[in-house]
Design an enzyme around this catalytic site. Structure first.
Site, PDB file in Angstrom:
ATOM      1  N   ASP A 286      38.756   3.658  77.339  1.00  0.00           N
ATOM      2  CA  ASP A 286      37.882   2.666  77.782  1.00  0.00           C
ATOM      3  C   ASP A 286      37.609   2.721  79.284  1.00  0.00           C
ATOM      4  OD1 ASP A 286      38.822   2.077  75.495  1.00  0.00           O
ATOM      5  OD2 ASP A 286      39.211  -0.066  75.947  1.00  0.00           O
TER       6      ASP A 286
ATOM      7  N   GLU B 231      37.154  -5.782  70.148  1.00  0.00           N
ATOM      8  CA  GLU B 231      37.667  -5.349  71.452  1.00  0.00           C
ATOM      9  C   GLU B 231      36.664  -5.314  72.597  1.00  0.00           C
ATOM     10  OE1 GLU B 231      41.395  -2.322  70.084  1.00  0.00           O
ATOM     11  OE2 GLU B 231      39.222  -1.510  70.318  1.00  0.00           O
TER      12      GLU B 231
HETATM   13  C1  FRU Z   1      39.735  -0.289  73.355  1.00  0.00           C
HETATM   14  C2  FRU Z   1      41.444  -0.643  73.349  1.00  0.00           C
HETATM   15  C3  FRU Z   1      41.196  -1.754  73.976  1.00  0.00           C
HETATM   16  C4  FRU Z   1      42.793  -1.755  74.655  1.00  0.00           C
HETATM   17  C5  FRU Z   1      42.721  -0.283  75.365  1.00  0.00           C
HETATM   18  C6  FRU Z   1      44.027   0.442  75.008  1.00  0.00           C
HETATM   19  O1  FRU Z   1      39.587   1.156  73.108  1.00  0.00           O
HETATM   20  O2  FRU Z   1      41.878  -0.416  72.024  1.00  0.00           O
HETATM   21  O3  FRU Z   1      41.185  -3.127  73.117  1.00  0.00           O
HETATM   22  O4  FRU Z   1      42.854  -2.492  75.741  1.00  0.00           O
HETATM   23  O5  FRU Z   1      41.831   0.350  74.356  1.00  0.00           O
HETATM   24  O6  FRU Z   1      44.061   1.601  75.811  1.00  0.00           O
END
Ligand code: FRU
Length: 493
Positions: free
Chosen positions: A46, A228
């Site tokens: 992300d 998320e």
């Molecule tokens: C989304 C996610 C988030 C988390 C991060 C972990 O892709 O799963 O929810 O904070 O990636 O790397």
């Protein structure tokens, strides 16, 4: 004698791993995008903490510097003055005793509400999730909490707040990805937090103490997976303010796995109320995820996503680095038959990459853009291919009234059984003419249809450069498709 045999053996081993490493690097370099941000080495997912301050766009990102698969998360960091050329910066946030650093946001605390800076030198404040794997391994539920860090030197170095965490976990396993915005009229901060398949809203006067406000989502949107990376922000349209809530979901996307949905409605500082309960997708393709927007860009709302999908992100055929971000996109509201929708288009800054119109393509050498206009009463397609008959086809299917990207025979697809597929997206516009704007890089296509009403992002891994293009369809008079070659950006490796 024995000693020398051993030394020779070690040397040979060293040379062969060096040879392997350099062959990995070579094969990886042909897949490294030319106009998309990628980590220099290691893993990225992300985009995080995007904030604009004193002429600099900051992007942080979920980063494992030690391997090119997901692992203990850090916040990688890069900066740009134009959203095109990115400069790698030192890692901004490292794991500590409270956990690894999951996704989150960053704000400019203009009024120094937190007291972490001064009135003359307001702090940049990052709000992120601590993920405590040891607690998760013990089957405890409270392994995710929210923490903050701040920078007093315009984002160059970051210090964790000593009283972290600022939000404790109430006993819910998925409790993460704080996105914070400032409510000018109420003089307060609001946080959207992804909690299982809901969004919780919290409010604060100082970024340090947070009060639970409300939750949203039980009966709205798609629920095929965990929610998320939310984002909540106001947008002006016809002199009125509306609120957009972005919610990423994994799995449960329209083409499988990860995707970004959104809601439009009102937010009164406590509760978000959407206008409709329908599911809307910001990008229908398989490869835009965790997309959220920049803080502090005035009236502009600039969005960027991770260009991959959790279904296969860890096994895509690059080895020394993994994943890119999408091109930055500008969001705006639009009405279609009285329904308010969100559209997204490549940011105008990208026009600085435009070189010239061309008939020749070679995606290995030059990124390029294809623009076309077609009647909506017939099928049409664009095929981008190579001598090995590997191809990526983008088109419109009149009968189904939908766009598609076919990557069935696009090169390496076997690393994930469902990768080589045709992905579809509904046409939302009712105009008689369809406009497509397609941005092609070495390993990605981003399709913006009907001025950004339907968007699709897809990645692909050909074994050889895609250097041929074919258009199938009838084009209105004086409107044949246009190919434009693009410069590469200066994404330092
Ligand atoms: C989304 C996610 C988030 C988390 C991060 C972990 O892709 O799963 O929810 O904070 O990636 O790397």
């Amino acid at each position: 004698m024995k000693k020398w045999v051993f030394i020779n053996w070690v040397l040979a081993l060293g040379l062969s791993t060096a040879a392997q490493d350099s062959s990995k690097k070579n094969s990886d370099s042909v897949y490294r995008p030319l106009i998309h941000f990628t980590p220099s080495t290691g893993w990225m997912n992300d985009p995080n903490g995007m904030v604009f301050y004193k002429g600099t766009y900051h992007v942080f990102y979920q980063h494992n510097p030690n391997a090119s698969v997901w692992g203990p998360m850090h916040w990688g960091h890069a900066t740009s003055s134009d959203l095109i050329d990115w400069k790698h910066q030192p890692i901004a946030l490292y794991p500590d005793s409270l956990g690894t650093i999951f996704s989150g946001s960053a704000v400019v605390d203009h009024k120094n509400s937190s007291g972490l800076g001064t009135a003359d030198n307001p702090p940049l404040v990052a709000i992120f999730t601590y993920h405590n794997q040891a607690l998760a391994d013990q089957k405890k539920k409270n392994f995710q909490t929210q923490g903050i860090a701040y920078s007093l030197d315009n984002g160059v170095t970051w210090k964790k707040y000593e009283k972290n965490p600022v939000i404790q976990n109430p006993g819910i396993p998925d409790f993460r990805d704080p996105k914070v915005t400032w409510l000018e009229d109420q003089q307060k901060w609001v946080m959207a937090l992804a909690v299982q398949d809901r969004i919780y809203f919290y409010g604060s006067k100082n970024l340090l103490q947070w009060e639970y406000l409300s939750q949203f989502g039980k009966t709205n949107g798609a629920h095929g997976g965990v929610w998320e990376c939310p984002d909540l922000f106001p947008m002006e349209f016809e002199n009125k303010t509306y609120w957009v809530l972005i919610v990423n979901i994994n799995p449960g996307g329209p083409n499988g796995g990860s995707a970004t949905q959104y809601f439009i409605g009102n937010f009164d500082g406590r509760e978000f109320k959407p206008f409709t309960a329908e599911v809307r997708w910001l990008d229908f393709g398989p490869d835009e995820y965790a997309g959220v927007s920049w803080f502090n860009t005035s009236q502009r709302r600039i969005f960027i996503g991770w260009m991959s999908n959790w279904s296969y992100a860890n096994v895509v055929p690059t080895e020394t680095w993994r994943s890119a971000l999408t091109i930055p996109r500008e969001l705006s509201l639009v009405k279609v038959k009285d329904v308010l929708l969100l559209k997204s288009l490549p940011v105008k800054e990208l026009s600085s990459l435009i070189e010239s119109q061309t008939k020749e393509i070679d995606n290995q050498k030059n990124p390029f853009r294809v623009q076309l206009t077609a009647q909506a009463n017939a099928d049409f397609s664009v095929e981008i291919f190579n001598d090995q008959k590997e191809k990526i086809i983008l088109g419109y299917d009149k009968k189904q009234n939908q766009f598609y990207i076919d990557r069935t025979n696009s090169g390496k697809t076997k690393f994930y059984s469902e990768f080589g597929k045709i992905h579809t997206a509904p046409r939302i516009s009712n105009d008689n003419l369809i406009q497509l704007d397609i941005w092609v890089d070495r390993t990605s296509v981003e399709l913006f249809a009907d001025e950004g009403l339907t968007v699709m992002t897809s990645i692909f891994f050909p074994n050889q450069s895609m250097n041929k293009i074919k258009f199938n369809g009838k084009w209105p008079k004086d409107k044949s498709p246009v190919i434009t070659s693009l410069k590469s950006s200066q994404n330092t490796k």
